[in-house]
Design an enzyme around this catalytic site. Structure first.
Site, short mmCIF file in Angstrom:
data_model
loop_
_atom_site.label_atom_id
_atom_site.label_comp_id
_atom_site.label_asym_id
_atom_site.label_seq_id
_atom_site.Cartn_x
_atom_site.Cartn_y
_atom_site.Cartn_z
N HIS A 184 -85.47 104.71 42.27
CA HIS A 184 -85.06 103.73 43.27
C HIS A 184 -84.53 102.45 42.63
O HIS A 184 -83.64 101.80 43.18
CB HIS A 184 -86.22 103.44 44.23
CG HIS A 184 -86.44 104.57 45.18
ND1 HIS A 184 -85.72 104.72 46.34
CD2 HIS A 184 -87.24 105.65 45.09
CE1 HIS A 184 -86.11 105.84 46.94
NE2 HIS A 184 -87.02 106.43 46.21
N ASP A 185 -85.06 102.12 41.48
CA ASP A 185 -84.55 100.97 40.75
C ASP A 185 -83.10 101.19 40.33
O ASP A 185 -82.29 100.27 40.34
CB ASP A 185 -85.40 100.76 39.49
CG ASP A 185 -86.12 99.43 39.52
OD1 ASP A 185 -86.04 98.74 40.55
OD2 ASP A 185 -86.74 99.08 38.50
N THR A 216 -91.02 118.19 40.80
CA THR A 216 -91.98 119.13 40.22
C THR A 216 -93.36 118.48 40.08
O THR A 216 -94.36 119.15 39.88
CB THR A 216 -91.49 119.64 38.84
OG1 THR A 216 -92.45 120.54 38.31
CG2 THR A 216 -91.30 118.51 37.85
#
Ligand code: HEM
Length: 264
Positions: free
Chosen positions: A63-64, A127
Site C-alpha cells: 500500500h505504501d 500465500t
C-alpha cells in the site's frame, strides 16, 4: 520458505539493491552503518512475539508503494497527510468494497511500470496472512443479491468456507488467505487459485482472465527451472521493482520527528 525468512530477506533486499537508479546499495553506510542489522533484529523480535506481523508489514509495503493510486479495493486507509498509510490502520478490518476487474488491476500496475507477470507474482503474497469472514460471506450467501454463491468457488471449498464462516456467524472471525499453508511462503496459493479454492474474489479472478491464468498455471505447475518461474526468486525481483515506484528523494516528503504525526 518460512514467512519470517522471506520478510527479513525482502526488507534487506529492498534496502540494498539499486532500483531504477533511485535506491542505492549502502546508502546509509556512513550515516547509519548498522541499519540492516537493526532492522533484521527488530523485525525478528516482533515476529517472534506475533508472527502475523510479517503479513501486516508485507501488505503495508504494497500500500505504501501504491499510495497515489485510487481505487476502492487497494487504497484501504489513508490516515496520514503525506498519503502514506500506518501499520495500525492496515491491520484493522476495513469495509468490504467492490474489487477491480483484472483488467483494471493490470492498468494500475502498468501505470507504475509493472507488468502482468509482476501483478500475479506480487499477489502471490497472499500465500501468507488472513482476512475475515465479513469480506468473504458475500461470496457464499449473496453473490448477486439473489442468495446464491460465487460460481467460481469449487463445491468442496464452498462447503468448507460455509462451515468456517456461517451465514449468521461472527464476521470478524479471521481466516487464512491460503487455506493449506498460511505460514509458508510457497506456491500453494496458486494451486488454490487454479482449483477454485481462493478465499478472496480478486484472487480467484486471476484464473478467470486468460492472460493472468497462464501465469498462475505456471507457478502452480510442477515444472520448475527452465519450464516454469520460480516463485521465491520471481517474488523477490518483483518486490524490488515495486519498491522502486515513485521513491521520494532529496527534499521530497518528510522524515517525521514524531512517528505518529506529520511535522507542521
Ligand atoms: C493487486 C491486488 C490486490 C488486492 C485486490 C488485494 C486485496 C487484499 C485484501 C482484500 C486483503 C484482506 C484484507 C483484510 O481482510 O483486512 C488482503 C490481504 C493481504 N494482502 Fe493483498 N491485495 C492485492 C495485492 C497485494 C500485494 C501486491 C501484496 C504484497 C506484495 C499483498 C499483500 C497482502 C497480505 C500480506 C495480506 C494479509 C494481511 C494480514 O494478514 O494482515 N496484497 N489483500
Amino acid at each position: 520458505m518460512e514467512a519470517m525468512g522471506i520478510l527479513v530477506f525482502l526488507v534487506i533486499l529492498v534496502m540494498g539493491l539499486p532500483v531504477k537508479g533511485q535506491l542505492k546499495a549502502g546508502f546509509y553506510s556512513s550515516s547509519c552503518p548498522k541499519v540492516e542489522d537493526i532492522i533484521r533484529s527488530t523485525v525478528a523480535s516482533h515476529f517472534n512475539k506475533d508472527p502475523a506481523v510479517a503479513a501486516g508489514l508485507l501488505r503495508l509495503h504494497f500500500h505504501d508503494c501504491f499510495v497515489q493510486s485510487d481505487g476502492p479495493s487497494w487504497s484501504v486507509p489513508t490516515g496520514r497527510r503525506d498519503g502514506r498509510v500506518s501499520l495500525a490502520s492496515q491491520v484493522l478490518p476495513t469495509l468490504p468494497s467492490p474489487f477491480d476487474s483484472v483488467a483494471v488491476q493490470l492498468q494500475k500496475f502498468s501505470a507504475k511500470g509493472l507488468d502482468d507477470h509482476d501483478l500475479v507474482t506480487l499477489v502471490g503474497a497472499h500465500t501468507i496472512g488472513q482476512t475475515s469472514c465479513q469480506f468473504v460471506k458475500y461470496r457464499l450467501y449473496n453473490f448477486t443479491s439473489t442468495g446464491n454463491s460465487d460460481p467460481t468457488i469449487s463445491p468442496s471449498f464452498l462447503s468448507h468456507l460455509q462451515t468456517t464462516c456461517p451465514k449468521d456467524g461472527d464476521g470478524s472471525k479471521r481466516i487464512a488467505l491460503d487455506q493449506d499453508s498460511q505460514t509458508k511462503f510457497d506456491v500453494n496459493f496458486f494451486k488454490n487459485v487454479r482449483d477454485g479454492n481462493a478465499v478472496l474474489e480478486s484472487d480467484q479472478r486471476l484464473w478467470g482472465d486468460e492472460e493472468t491464468r497462464q501465469i498462475v498455471k505456471n507457478y502452480a505447475g510442477t515444472f520448475r527451472g527452465l519450464l516454469g518461474f520460480r516463485f521465491d526468486y520471481e517474488f523477490s525481483k518483483a518486490m524490488v521493482k515495486m519498491s522502486g515506484i515513485e521513491v521520494k528523494t532529496g527534499y521530497q516528503g518528510e522524515i517525521r520527528k514524531v512517528c505518529s504525526k506529520v511535522n507542521y
